[in-house]
Structures are given as structure tokens and as C-alpha cells.
Design an enzyme around this catalytic site. Structure first.
Site, short mmCIF file in Angstrom:
data_model
loop_
_atom_site.label_atom_id
_atom_site.label_comp_id
_atom_site.label_asym_id
_atom_site.label_seq_id
_atom_site.Cartn_x
_atom_site.Cartn_y
_atom_site.Cartn_z
N LYS A 617 -2.24 -23.28 -16.16
CA LYS A 617 -1.02 -23.64 -16.90
C LYS A 617 -0.47 -22.47 -17.72
O LYS A 617 0.07 -22.65 -18.81
CB LYS A 617 -1.27 -24.85 -17.82
N GLY A 619 1.22 -19.86 -15.79
CA GLY A 619 2.14 -19.19 -14.88
C GLY A 619 1.47 -18.53 -13.70
O GLY A 619 2.08 -17.72 -13.00
N SER A 715 0.52 -28.47 -22.14
CA SER A 715 0.90 -28.48 -20.73
C SER A 715 -0.20 -29.07 -19.86
O SER A 715 0.06 -29.82 -18.91
CB SER A 715 1.25 -27.06 -20.27
N LYS A 836 6.18 -27.95 -10.58
CA LYS A 836 6.31 -26.78 -11.45
C LYS A 836 7.62 -26.85 -12.23
O LYS A 836 8.65 -27.23 -11.68
CB LYS A 836 6.25 -25.50 -10.62
N ARG A 838 8.11 -28.85 -14.70
CA ARG A 838 8.35 -30.24 -15.06
C ARG A 838 8.72 -30.34 -16.56
O ARG A 838 8.08 -29.71 -17.40
CB ARG A 838 7.10 -31.07 -14.77
#
Length: 885
Positions: A617, A619, A715, A836, A838
Site C-alpha cells: 500500500k 505504490g 489504506s 487501485k 480506490r
């Protein structure tokens, strides 16, 4: 005997009268006679002095004698050194050295590594490391490689160390290394005096010392001790007691200066400070490890000062494999008299080693491939089969890494049929591969064939993790087969005559009497020795070597030797060392020996050049997608279960082995500029992964991404909710991150996965314990999201990829998605999936405040780490540290 003595006396008289006309043969006879008159004829007849040609003398018998083997020997003191329950120390040693490269320091470390004792090495002149953690001592014993380093510590460090030793019951060990000759010089701060730069002889260990555990007290090592740099201690207080003593060598300068009478006085060479003066127990050695006995004494002192927490077991297991039964060349094989000697020696050794049997590994194809007398030796081995243990060594002595599964099965089947025809009862649970091929590096077909034909459960190899240094050899388990470490004794297939032994008989005896072979048995509670059929014919060096070393161990130690069958031995080994069960895969291409026994169809080119290690989470998926745009950056094939991630180094996939992992990569070819990579975002915060990855990929580069740890935690929570994880659906984010120890396991696990990866500095340092700074690129995940073109230029420079591509033509911002996507055409882009980017509700204020406080110390640590590495501080980190007071 009387006539020999009279004859020799006459010959000596003749020599005194007619010296000029003496012949060579008379000279040889004369030497024999002189030695006979001196009571040394035994050494001549056994070849010690090499007067008689080896080809005409019988195999040498073992020559070891001591008080301990006499019928009226006194029982030796064996101290328990049991740990006191109130001790609050870790079973670890602090070693303080002058430099990391000094010989003495390296020898101390080598012993600790060989005996699997944990340690930390520090430079003596620097500040002491943290000695405690949460009211527990980090070290059970402190060792100074030089006594002077301890005596000359600055007051602050000395007071700190002494206070620690008193409070936690920690002892100090040090070795004297004087730089100048001293006479009756006082040891700084102690009522103890020393004489130094001495030559010593006739070393003896005190019988009643409470320090002794391994070493048997009361024995005397006759002769001059190695070196002329000995220090002896003269105490002036009852707190001191000697552990070992020796006499001065009459030729020592100190003796010559005083009188001949001094040379008969026993001088203390190892002294114990009972702590009567200041509550600290110490042991000082008057010399290094030049004298062999100081190594077992070192282990006894370590055990004593740690109150038994740093002890090796007295019960040692020894298994002697005789590989290559029937394999040796004509002229080097066993004859009936050699087989008879083998049987007699086994019977004799059973009196010293409980359960002793020679373990014979056979290759049936070579049965009856010698001379007539050697073939009779083969027959006698078969006739005596019930007296030995037997194991499979393959039919044709094949190197299994060169063959496929069907070929290996055929070979093992032929050997099994040979055993059945000749009535050999084989220990089905144990097998050894010729040349260690296929055991490690692992050749899967061998393991499959072993289990299918022989139902093998135990094997042994000297190749894991590497042949040298031998002190690193360890065991592991693979495909249900226990692989035990295998040791060498200095004898190889070509070592069949004592005068051809490298360095001669003297070198072999040095190995036996306190040298390499003795140390191998001392340091390893389980020793499996590799020997060969040829070592038991000719001069029977195998019998000489093991009879001698076992007698020597009996003389000088309290070790209790045992032999058990391999299946039981495997269980004992992993009960002792459960941490070794999991294998550690290393790169075969970094070891010439491993390359020689690795299948030619395999290639280290099918291993990644760099890893994207996470955390989740932050990237990493976007980075993975961007890397794939470059034609020379090639990722692994997708996994059926974990998609783009192989997740090899963490979890069950690691136990599938190196062959399984390499199947996920193409072979880029020898001259290719292609760089292979793996992205597994769960690697970052694993305790095990850094060491595993470094073992296999020591030259790999690492890329990790970091964002605000609070955002990362939130996240992850939302990611779990999207995947219908029950705890995430049942509790608010604040309830998750503040969950206590009394919460359900599922809730605690979710809290851990939310919070732990955000301890960035801690996890990065775990990786840097193995890899160096230059191998790691730390990417600001926020920068990657907002300006990936700039970041990808940085990535290309870090990887040194050639050619460099222009990412400004490859990436375009997609306002609908809110992030950059891959350009596929003039008006078309390819973006990451709907999972992705979201959108989810903003984090509540209560959680924000809690996490700001929770992560503050971790963010400070990260800022310090990045500064020390010369890396830029991300904007979000600056804001976090600026906003918080």
C-alpha cells in the site's frame, strides 16, 4: 631384549673406536641401538622417526598414553555450572577486540561460531554498546582479546562495565599479550603480579578447579610449550586461584637470569579471580590459542563465567562413514587382513564409544574389481556383513546432478538388488551421494529417487552452506529428508600411506592431538566423518586416526562419545538445533565447488538482478507497472496464486526450493542487457526475508517505497474491508489500531499488519544488516504518485540500465483515475485495475491524533537514518516532524 641391549652396547663401542669407517647400514643400526638404549625403540618400530622404509613396516598402531587411561586413574572433576534462576542475561558473548582483523580476536570468534554461541564483536577503544535492554543483560560473558584493553579502559567505560557485571552476575575473560618483557610487574588496579615473555614446559591442569567441565584435570602435557611469549601470574590475595600451571623452560632468559632451581617451580598460566574484592569473577589467560589445550579450557571458562548458560553438551555423537566400499582402484583396496583389523578395531572402540559401529556405504557395480587378494577382502566384507551398518552409496558411484529421475532410479535399484543378492541388510533410512552431488545444491530428482527406492529420511553433506570454513557447516531439512553436516578428518581417497600424508605423520598427529580433528569433535556435539575404503587398506590410516583421537579425547576431556544409527542421529541433531530445519538457499554460482556439482541445465542468469520489496500500500504495484514499460526490465512470470508476485522468500514457497523459483524467470542469455526483477511487497517488514534474499542474491539491488505510515495503515485497513475481511468489517479503524493484548487473535493480526510495516527505520536497518547503502533505493511514494516521470528517471540511474528511456512519452496523467497511466496510443492509456486508486472516507480525527503520536519515534528514527545515508527527507516526513511537538 637383554641380548639386543648387549649387542647394541657393543655396536656403540665399535662406533666410538672406528668412526671413519662406519657404513650407512651400520649407521642406521646404530641409531636404532642408541634409541633402544634410551628406551625409544618402540617409536622406531612404529615409524615415528621414519628410519625404516614405510613399504616394509606394518600399519602404525595408535600411540596415545596418559594417566587417565591407567587402571588406577582417579575420577576427574566434572562441574555442572548450572545456570542460576535469578540470572537476567541473554546467552550471548560480547567480544572486545583491538581491530576486527586481529588474529586473536578472529580465533575467539571462530570458536564461538563453531560452537554456535551467539556473539557481538566491538572495538575495545570505542564506547561500550548498550549492555541492557528492558532490565535484562544483553551479554552473559565479556571477553577482551587483550588484557591491557580491559586494564586501560577510560574510567567511565570501566565503571559502567564493572557495574553491569556486578548487577547481572557477568564474568570477564581476558588474554595477556605483553608488548615488553616484565618481571614482577603489578597488574593495574589488582593485587596481582606478572612475569612475561617467558618460555614454558610441562603444562598441567589443576585437578580440583571448579572451572573444569570439558577438560580432565590432573594430566600433564610434557615438553616445551609453543611460543616464548607466555605470561605467568603471581597473586597477592586469596581471591585468586590457579586453573593451569607450567614450569619455566630452562633456556628461558628469565631462568638464566635467576637460577636453575626456578625452572622446577610451577607457575600459574591461567588464573581465576573469585570476585572477593569487588564482586566480579574474572579469568585471565597467560597465552593465546597457540597451545591446543587453551581452546577446550576457553569453553570451560565460558561455561563457568556464564553459570552454565554458554555451555556445550558433554555427550557427543560420532558416526564414521566408510564410503566407496568396493570402489577403490586395484592396489588400494582392503584385503582379508585389513577387514579383520577393521572388525577388531570396531570391537575395541565399542569399549570406549557406546554403540559404536562402522557405517559402510557400498557401490555394488565395483564388487570384485581388484586383485585376487583384494577380491577376497570383498568377500570377507560380505561374510562379516552382520557386524557392520550399511547404507546406499549408489550402484555406479554416479554424480546424480548429471542424470534425470529415471536414470537415478535405475542406478539405485541396481544397488538395492545387489544388497538383496548378497544378504546385506541396508539402513534404508540413510544414504550418501557420491561427491555430495545433488544434496546441496539441491537436485530434485535425487531426493525423489531416494524416497522412492530406499525411503531415505537422513543424509549428510559437507557442502551446506559451503565446504569452507568447516565451522559454518550446518544441517537443514528438505522434502522430508534431514541433511546433516558432514565433517572431514584429513584423510581422502589418496591418503593411504602415512609417509605420503601431507606434512607426514607429525602433521597427522598434530591434527589428532589437539589439532583440527580433535577440535572438530570438540566443537560439534554431532560429528559425521567421511572416510573411504582406501583409508582402511594399505597403512589403515583410518583405524590409526580414529583410535588415536578417541584415546586422546579420553585422556584430556570428559566428553562422552556415543554412536547411534543415522535415523536417530537426525532426530537428535534437530532437537539440538531446531533453528536449522529451514534451509537457506545460496547462489551456486558464487562457489566453484557448488558449480561443479550443479546441473549444467541450470543457470544463475535465471535469478533477479533487483527486488522491489514493498511495503504494501505504498505504490509498489504502480512502480511494478512502470518498470515493465522498459524493454530491458523483465519481471518474473505471473504466479497462479499470487499473480505478479512470486513471494518466494517469505512463506511456504521458500521450501519449494531454488529450482521452483528459477522457473519463474526467462534466461536472458549471456550477453543480454536484460535485468530481471521480482516485486513482492510483503518482503519489506519480514524478519527472515533480508537474510534469505542476501544469501541467494548478495549483489542484487533493492527498491522500497515509503509514504506517511498513518496513511499506509489506513489504506491497508480499507483494502481489507474491500476484500471482506471480517475484523476490518467488524471494527472501526480506531478500534483496530488501539486494540490491546486481550483482543482476539484476528483483531491483533489486523492491527499488526496495519501498524508494523510503518516502522520504516527498523525494517530498513534489518535490510542494511545484510546489504550496503548503495544497494538500496528508497522512493517517496507520494512523489511516485505525483511525478512518476522524475522518479523513474531516478530508478533508471540507480539500476544503471542502458539504454535509458524517456518516461515522459510513456506516462500520462488520467484525471478520472487521479494518477498516471501508461500511454498506449494517441488518445488511449492503460491504467491499473479498479482496485487501485480506490476512494474511501477520510481518516477520522481521533485516529489521526493517535497515529501521529504512535509513529513519532519511528518517524524521528527514519529521519536520522535517511540523513545518515545521505538521502533526501520526504516532504510528508518533514511535515510530520514539524507539526508534532
Amino acid at each position: 631384549m637383554l641380548s639386543v641391549s648387549h649387542g647394541c652396547t657393543a655396536l656403540v663401542r665399535l662406533f666410538l673406536v672406528r668412526q671413519p669407517t662406519i657404513t650407512k647400514s651400520i649407521a642406521v643400526l646404530l641409531i636404532f641401538c642408541v634409541l633402544s638404549l634410551l628406551g625409544l625403540s618402540y617409536y622406531v618400530s612404529t615409524g615415528v622417526l621414519n628410519v625404516v622404509s614405510k613399504s616394509s613396516s606394518p600399519p602404525p598402531p595408535p600411540i596415545v598414553s596418559c594417566l587417565s587411561l591407567s587402571t588406577d586413574r582417579k575420577p576427574s572433576m566434572v562441574n555442572d555450572h548450572s545456570a542460576m534462576p535469578q540470572l537476567r542475561t541473554v546467552s550471548k558473548v560480547l567480544v572486545l577486540v583491538e581491530t576486527p582483523f586481529t588474529k586473536m580476536g578472529q580465533e575467539v570468534i571462530a570458536i564461538l561460531e563453531a560452537t554456535r554461541i551467539r556473539y557481538k564483536m566491538e572495538i575495545a577503544q570505542k564506547r561500550l554498546p548498550n549492555l541492557t535492554h528492558q532490565d535484562k543483560g544483553r551479554y552473559g560473558v565479556v571477553i577482551f582479546e587483550r588484557l591491557e584493553s580491559y586494564l586501560n579502559m577510560d574510567n567511565w567505560n570501566r565503571q559502567l562495565l564493572d557495574k553491569y557485571c556486578r548487577e547481572y552476575g557477568v564474568g570477564i575473560m581476558a588474554f595477556a599479550h605483553p608488548d615488553e618483557r616484565l618481571f614482577n610487574a603489578q597488574v593495574k588496579d589488582f593485587p596481582l603480579f606478572v612475569h612475561s615473555k617467558l618460555s614454558m614446559r610441562d603444562y598441567r591442569v589443576k585437578t580440583a578447579s571448579p572451572v573444569l567441565r570439558i577438560v580432565r584435570g590432573g594430566e600433564v602435557a610434557r615438553g616445551v610449550m609453543p611460543g616464548d611469549d607466555w605470561t605467568v601470574f603471581v597473586p597477592n590475595h586469596t581471591t585468586y586461584e590457579p586453573i593451569a600451571c607450567a614450569k619455566l623452560n630452562p633456556t628461558s632468559p628469565f631462568v638464566l637470569q635467576i637460577s636453575d632451581d626456578v625452572s622446577e617451580i610451577l607457575h600459574t598460566t591461567i588464573i581465576r579471580d573469585r570476585g572477593e574484592l569487588d564482586g566480579i569473577q574474572r579469568v585471565f589467560f597467560g597465552n593465546s590459542f597457540k597451545f591446543w589445550l587453551h581452546r577446550p579450557l576457553f569453553l570451560d571458562v565460558l561455561s563457568f563465567l556464564s553459570h552454565g548458560k554458554l555451555s556445550i553438551p558433554l555427550e557427543h555423537y560420532i558416526l564414521i562413514d566408510i564410503d566407496d566400499i568396493f570402489v577403490s582402484k586395484p592396489g588400494t583396496r582392503m584385503k582379508p587382513k585389513d577387514v579383520q583389523a577393521l572388525l577388531e578395531t570396531q570391537t575395541h572402540l565399542q569399549q570406549s564409544v557406546d554403540g559404536f559401529h562402522f557405517n559402510l556405504g557400498f557401490s555394488g557395480k565395483y564388487f570384485h574389481h581388484g586383485s585376487e587378494e583384494e577380491n577376497a577382502g570383498d568377500d570377507m566384507l560380505i561374510e562379516s556383513r552382520e557386524h557392520f551398518w550399511w547404507f546406499d552409496h549408489t550402484w555406479s558411484h554416479m554424480q546424480s546432478h548429471q542424470y534425470n529421475i529415471s536414470e537415478i532410479i535405475r542406478d539405485l535399484t541396481l544397488n538395492k538388488e545387489f544388497a538383496k543378492r548378497h544378504g546385506i541388510v541396508v539402513n534404508n533410512s540413510y544414504a550418501v551421494a557420491p561427491h555430495h552431488a545433488g544434496v546441496y545444491p539441491v537436485h530434485e530428482p535425487l531426493y525423489e529417487a531416494w524416497k522412492k527406492i530406499w525411503k531415505v529420511k537422513v543424509t549428510s553433506s559437507e557442502e551446506y552452506p559451503h565446504l569452507n570454513p568447516a565451522r559454518y557447516r550446518r544441517g537443514f531439512m528438505y522434502r522430508g529428508i534431514k541433511v546433516l553436516p558432514r565433517q572431514t578428518c584429513g584423510l581422502f581417497t589418496h591418503t593411504i600411506f602415512i609417509d605420503k600424508f601431507p606434512g607426514g605423520k607429525m602433521k597427522l598427529n598434530q591434527s589428532i592431538r589437539g589439532g583440527e580433528l580433535f577440535r572438530t569433535i570438540l566443537f560439534n556435539p554431532i560429528s559425521i566423518f567421511m572416510t573411504h575404503l582406501s583409508n582402511y587398506g594399505s597403512d589403515r590410516l583410518g583405524l590409526y586416526t580414529f583410535e588415536s583421537v578417541i584415546k586422546f579425547i579420553q585422556c584430556w576431556t570428559n566428553l562422552k562419545l556415543k554412536t547411534v544409527e543415522p535415523l536417530k542421529l537426525g532426530s537428535i541433531y534437530f532437537d539440538m538445533f531446531p533453528g536449522e530445519i529451514d534451509p537457506v538457499w545460496r547462489n551456486p554460482c558464487n562457489d566453484k565447488r557448488h558449480m561443479a556439482i550443479w546441473s549444467a541445465s541450470k543457470s544463475c542468469r535465471r535469478l533477479p538482478n533487483f527486488l522491489v520489496i514493498g511495503p504494501q500500500k505504498t505504490g509498489t504495484t504502480a512502480l511494478y507497472d512502470f518498470l515493465g514499460i522498459h524493454p530491458l526490465l523483465v519481471s518474473n512470470y505471473n504466479s497462479l496464486t499470487t499473480y505478479e508476485e512470486v513471494q518466494f522468500f517469505k512463506g511456504k514457497n521458500y521450501y519449494k526450493g531454488l529450482d521452483w523459483y528459477m522457473k519463474f524467470y526467462p534466461d536472458p542469455g549471456e550477453d543480454s542487457n536484460v535485468m530481471l526483477f521480482e516485486k513482492s511487497a510483503n518482503y519489506f517488514d519480514s524478519e527472515l526475508v533480508p537474510s534469505r534474499a542476501y544469501a541467494l542474491l548478495p549483489n542484487a539491488k533493492l527498491i522500497c517505497t515509503i509514504i506517511d505510515p498513518a496513511k499506509r495503515a489506513y489504506s491497508w485497513y480499507q483494502h481489507q474491508r474491500a476484500h471482506q475481511e471480517i475484523s476490518a468489517l467488524s471494527y472501526t479503524f480506531y478500534e483496530v489500531v488501539t486494540a490491546g493484548d486481550s483482543a482476539t487473535k484476528e483483531l491483533r493480526d489486523l492491527r499488526y499488519r496495519c501498524l508494523n510495516p510503518g516502522h520504516y527505520a527498523y525494517h530498513i536497518e534489518n535490510w542494511l544488516d545484510h546489504y550496503n547503502d548503495e544497494q538500496m533505493l528508497i522512493i517517496d511514494g507520494e512523489k511516485l504518485r505525483l511525478n512518476p516521470i522524475l522518479v523513474m528517471d531516478e530508478v533508471q540511474r540507480f539500476l544503471q540500465v542502458d539504454p535509458v528511456i524517456d518516461y515522459s512519452t510513456k506516462l500520462k496523467y488520467n484525471p478520472k483515475k487521479g494518477f498516471f497511466c501508461q500511454v498506449m496510443g494517441v488518445n488511449h492509456t492503460k491504467c491499473l485495475g479498479k482496485e487501485k486508486g480506490r476512494l474511501y472516507p477520510e481518516m477520522d480525527t481521533q485516529s489521526q491524533l493517535y497515529l501521529a503520536h504512535y509513529y513519532r519515534k519511528h518517524n524521528i528514527a527514519l529521519s536520522k537514518l535517511l540523513t545518515s545515508m545521505g538521502r533526501p527527507i520526504p516532504t510528508w516526513l518533514k511535515e510530520q516532524l514539524t507539526d508534532q511537538k
